[in-house]
Design an enzyme around this catalytic site. Structure first.
Site: not given
Length: 261
Positions: A153, A166, A170
């Site tokens: 991401s 998050y 990633k």
């Protein structure tokens, strides 16, 4: 014939396993790979969405025998082993592994995240891809070679409000990609894609109430679609990228290079 119409089939004869492949980016990849001639095994947690995914793909003109599914969790060692074994048993090979499954149970500042939320995020988004790569390596890739694609991401390379943990996972996935590209060479290529904001159910909270405003901040003036990521995935997993490994391709409509406000 697995390809749709007269379209070339650069993945013909290959088998791809796509985790989290029943919706969103995963479904886009599964569908395009099948259209390009690959046999595809879709893995996801919910059987109804899996059967619907297979139906939509085969209704697009793909040979129904070229698409199969299995219920499985991205952070389960047993599901990884069993799914890889099924792909090899069903189609005779496992040439491509796409680690797409991801989760984000927490949105907010890092100072507020709890241990269970942190563990779940890294379990699915970082440990999961490694475990599936281990299973594919042990059962097929070590002896036959192939390609691995990790879906990261832009949150792994840029700071995003509310997405700190998050993004941390990633970012780890990007490093994992580079490390495994070195460890599994020369037989296995390992690359990643970092999508920007893609219109999926998982990201709905980010775009649903302000899509036009968000699109206006991007050089290409629109949000991404699962097909945008699927096209990049097809390139990285095909022979056209035979000399590409350890790389992360950003597919974000130019968001990361937009003029600062």
């Amino acid at each position: 014939m697995n390809a749709v119409g007269d379209r070339a089939a650069p993945l013909a004869g290959r088998t791809a396993l796509v985790t989290g492949g029943s919706r969103g980016i995963g479904l886009g990849i599964s569908r395009l790979f099948a259209e390009l001639g690959a046999n595809v095994l879709i893995v996801s947690r919910r059987e109804p969405s899996l059967t619907e995914a297979v139906r939509t793909i085969t209704e697009a003109g793909v040979d129904p025998g070229a698409v199969a599914y299995r219920v499985g969790r991205a952070d389960s060692e047993e599901d990884a082993d069993a799914s890889v074994a099924l792909a090899v048993e069903r189609f005779g090979s496992l040439d491509i592994l796409v680690n797409n499954a991801a989760t984000n149970p927490y949105f907010g500042p890092l100072t507020g995240i709890g241990r269970s939320q942190a563990d779940k995020t890294l379990g699915v988004n970082l440990w999961g891809p490694l475990r599936w790569i281990q299973a594919a390596w042990e059962q097929y890739l070590r002896d036959h070679g192939g390609a691995v694609l990790n879906i990261s991401s832009t949150s792994g390379t840029a700071v995003d409000p509310g997405l700190g943990w998050y993004g941390t996972g990633k970012a780890g996935l990007i490093h994992l990609t580079r490390q495994l590209a070195m460890e599994l060479a020369p037989g296995v290529r390992v690359n990643a894609i970092s999508p920007g904001l893609i219109k999926t159910d998982m990201s709905r909270a980010l775009w649903e109430n302000g899509e036009e405003e968000l699109a206006a901040t991007m050089p290409l003036a629109r949000l991404g679609t699962p097909r945008d990521i699927a096209e990049a995935a097809a390139f990285l997993c095909s022979g056209a990228a035979a000399w590409v490994t350890g790389q992360t391709l950003t597919v974000d409509g130019g968001y990361l290079v937009r003029p600062s406000s």
